[in-house]
Design an enzyme around this catalytic site. Structure first.
Site, PDB file in Angstrom:
ATOM      1  N   THR A  35       0.873  -1.175   0.000  1.00  0.00           N
ATOM      2  CA  THR A  35       0.000   0.000   0.000  1.00  0.00           C
ATOM      3  C   THR A  35       0.911   1.225   0.000  1.00  0.00           C
ATOM      4  OG1 THR A  35      -1.839   1.158   1.045  1.00  0.00           O
ATOM      5  CG2 THR A  35      -0.350  -0.028   2.528  1.00  0.00           C
ATOM      6  N   GLU A  36       0.570   2.184  -0.845  1.00  0.00           N
ATOM      7  CA  GLU A  36       1.518   3.259  -1.146  1.00  0.00           C
ATOM      8  C   GLU A  36       1.830   4.154   0.047  1.00  0.00           C
ATOM      9  OE1 GLU A  36      -1.305   2.487  -2.799  1.00  0.00           O
ATOM     10  OE2 GLU A  36      -2.202   4.261  -3.737  1.00  0.00           O
TER      11      GLU A  36
END
Lengths: 250, 229, 250, 229
Positions: free
Chosen positions: D52-53
């Protein structure tokens, strides 16, 4: 000289929540018109107490750099609601309740610069690392690339982006030793370590200030060289929880 | 030529003098070799945090012989120690710190310094194998770049010159020179003499310097402790 | 797909030093002519066992990226002494005993590209981060800048540098979990984490492979996404100690 | 217009189909919302590592309600958990991972996909407040970019088009589309039909698609489990 105000510096102070007065003293150096980076991704890692102190202080015409545009009526949303922010540089001005930003934006009371999230992070990192410009494939061929220099490297097209720097960074950590060597909590790390490097003055709130040596040198995420002022907030508010309780600041 | 061998400062004295100017709380990088001596002469009561470009901030002194851990070295590949407040990071982060202007002071050695602040300290230009290390990064980006050096070469040639003849390490970067004879600032494209040893007249010092020495701001005595260990 | 060969994968294997045969199996994929980044700063963090396996393997015409040019007659110096390196990209080809490199260089048997140390680190980081070029103030006005594009940002001159990537990276860590999440030992970290990101295939030697979960997620320095092959070397040689013992390889 | 409301795949079925193509050991980023469902349908025996960024790799499923720690969220600001093998890192490192081409697969939603692989998924272009988030980084740099989407809009307009009329997220980036009616690859500037649901003829599918569907490589039946929880 990287001056660092160390609160607290004595062993006895270590478990003491700093008073709002102290918080105010640190924040009141921020002048009208300053560019302020504020850490956090949504509510995770958002330095709520520092933002609320900035609201109490009342500096206006700020340019704020944050990934988002606030949620509900606390933190960054409250800062915008008070009319203190002239311009917001962010990647994603949406949230569960973005009404404060949306209202200000539609009334032309706030300017918006949209930056792709990775480009935003890299521009901030570049600001802290002395890199005035770099090339990225992100956003090539899109509206975001308009007006930016394009160059081909190894057969692929890239756009040139500029560094992003700030007068102040307000960040949230977990532990800090008295040198300002810091750690973070899980995904609350996000933009905080890079913003700490990209501002002239970095003000950090941490849950606990510990003696030098209490943090393993291998585990330091932000070395103290990047931290100018440290404020201990032993039980920091969590934006998400404030919003679930429908809190409003001030 | 004046014989300065008896009157010039020792390297230890030069390092001592440079150490006096470092402010409390400063983040400092010391070049390999002679500049490293500056660490030995920090005034008591001042805390200075040393950076080494191979990824350590706030390190401690050299360990006792036999106690070395060769995973913990400085840029000169000498063993160092950790102490409370030390942090480790990788090379890109270390030079982000340098290039981003976060170091307060870098102190390096020199082959030549020009009156505009240009520094040559990586190659004599006479062939040999080039080796720049981290010097080009440090001189271009530390907030204050100072040099510790003999005032003249072993052959008696000036190291402070009008313009460098050797390959440059950085342009317009040096702001203060601690030499074996004087303390000299670089200001507005000129050498400005601040302090000199008492045994030498200004004219004598000028004769040993390859560019004009301005003295408009007054010249103090350069006094260092005699015995430095 | 980031394939990772995991040695060892069973709990029983955890205290076992891997055989040289296993090391050879991993290394023998490196072909003649490959560009190989080798971690370490001097002897600190140098993956001696991986380098010696590369000598045993015998791949030739290599381009090697390392901060230095070897010391004595082990590790990188030995690789050069065997005539396997056509070109070296480094910042500082000096050491206590640089005779192997000096001899090869003076005999025109090895090409040398000198890169300032911070630029070398940033070029490698850029290679791993998808940034084909960036601007730096380092080396402006010097011989290193010759032929490179120059641009002025905010009144200061900068030179443009290109990313650096490799076919293989040989790195040395301390612990790794079975996902390849790694830690390092003190200043042995140096170039290892960034080289891990900049190669098509990264081969890491670590002192101990531990179960997933044994390394706190906050303390991971290199996430496993960057690691393709992991070799456990429980008592790795230290280049400095080998040189003090006047060791010669092979 | 053909009424597809009764025959089209559910979002869960689309997500299930997309999940089947993810290789064991792959590093995968799932877009906010619908694409996140792909995580629920990983085939047993395959280990997929999710990114997840906002700085987490190898995270675990959502915690039970009331067990959330709001310092541990995904890009959609939903609570997640850590598990053995999780790692945390800052935003610049997270997008270095993305931009450097280290992610094996990114799966996103779409407003429009053009036959050359252009993707529009961040703005309908009709005013409103723009918001790009991390999508522009992901689509330009993940090794494989796939889209999960309804085949047509709620108004019945094609989402697979000759060229996008809405603002682009990325150019030539999408290689496979998992729609509510078909699996379609983007190859050489064309849509290539790979699988379609049995209830629809190729001509019917073509009528619901805004650009030519090539079928030169054979078309398989798109079969998903009926009941997906």
């Amino acid at each position: 000289m990287s001056e660092m105000t160390r609160y607290p510096i004595s062993q006895e102070d270590l478990d003491m929540v700093k008073t709002v007065t102290t918080l105010r003293e640190v924040i009141q150096q921020i002048p009208d018109g300053a560019t302020v980076m504020i850490g956090g991704f949504g509510g995770s890692g958002a330095p709520i107490e520092l933002i609320h102190a900035l609201i109490d202080h009342g500096a206006k015409h700020l340019t704020v750099v944050n990934n988002n545009a606030g949620n509900g009526h606390v933190g960054l949303a409250a800062l915008i609601e008070q009319g203190q922010v002239d311009k917001l540089i962010c990647s994603f001005p949406r949230s569960a309740d973005p009404s404060v930003f949306v209202t200000a934006y539609k009334a032309n009371k706030i300017a918006l610069e949209i930056v792709p999230q990775g480009t935003l992070a890299e521009r901030i990192r570049a600001g802290g690392a002395g890199i005035p410009a770099f090339y990225t494939p992100t956003a090539f061929g899109t509206a975001v690339a308009e007006g930016k220099p394009i160059e081909v490297f190894e057969g692929r097209s890239y756009i040139r982006e500029l560094w992003l720097k700030a007068d102040y960074a307000l960040i949230k950590g977990d532990l800090s030793d008295t040198h300002g060597n810091m750690t973070y909590r899980m995904a609350a790390r996000n933009f905080n370590p890079i913003m700490a490097t990209a501002a002239k003055v970095t003000i950090a709130q941490v849950s606990r200030v510990v003696q030098a040596g209490a943090i393993d040198p291998e585990h330091v995420v932000t070395p103290g060289i990047f931290i100018n002022h440290l404020v201990e907030i032993t039980h920091p508010a969590q934006e998400e929880e404030l919003n679930r309780a429908e809190a409003v600041y001030p | 030529m004046i014989d300065i061998s008896e009157i010039k400062l020792s390297n230890a004295q030069i390092a001592w003098r440079a150490a006096q100017d470092i402010q409390d709380g400063a983040y400092v990088n010391l070049g390999i070799g002679f500049p490293e001596m500056v660490a030995s002469y920090q005034p008591e009561g001042k805390e200075v945090i040393f950076h080494t470009e191979n990824g350590v901030l706030g390190f401690g002194p050299a360990p006792a012989v036999g106690e070395e851990d060769w995973d913990l070295i400085n840029a000169g590949k000498k063993a160092i120690t950790s102490k409370p407040g030390t942090s480790f990071f990788h090379h890109a982060d270390s030079f982000a710190m340098v290039r981003g202007g976060h170091l307060d002071v870098a102190i390096l050695g020199a082959y030549q310094i020009a009156q505009n602040g240009d520094l040559a300290n990586w190659s004599t230009g006479k062939g040999g194998i080039p080796a720049v290390g981290g010097a080009m990064d440090l001189v271009q980006s530390a907030r204050r770049v100072a040099v510790v050096t003999d005032h003249i070469t072993k052959k008696g040639e000036p190291k402070l010159v009008e313009s460098c003849t050797m390959p440059l390490t950085g342009v317009g970067c040096v702001t203060r020179i601690y030499s074996s004879l004087a303390v000299i600032d670089v200001e507005g494209g000129h050498f400005v003499l601040r302090e000199k040893i008492a045994a030498l007249s200004i004219d004598d010092l000028q004769a040993l310097t390859g560019a004009e020495l301005l003295t408009t701001k007054g010249v103090d005595a350069l006094i260092c402790p005699e015995a430095l260990g």
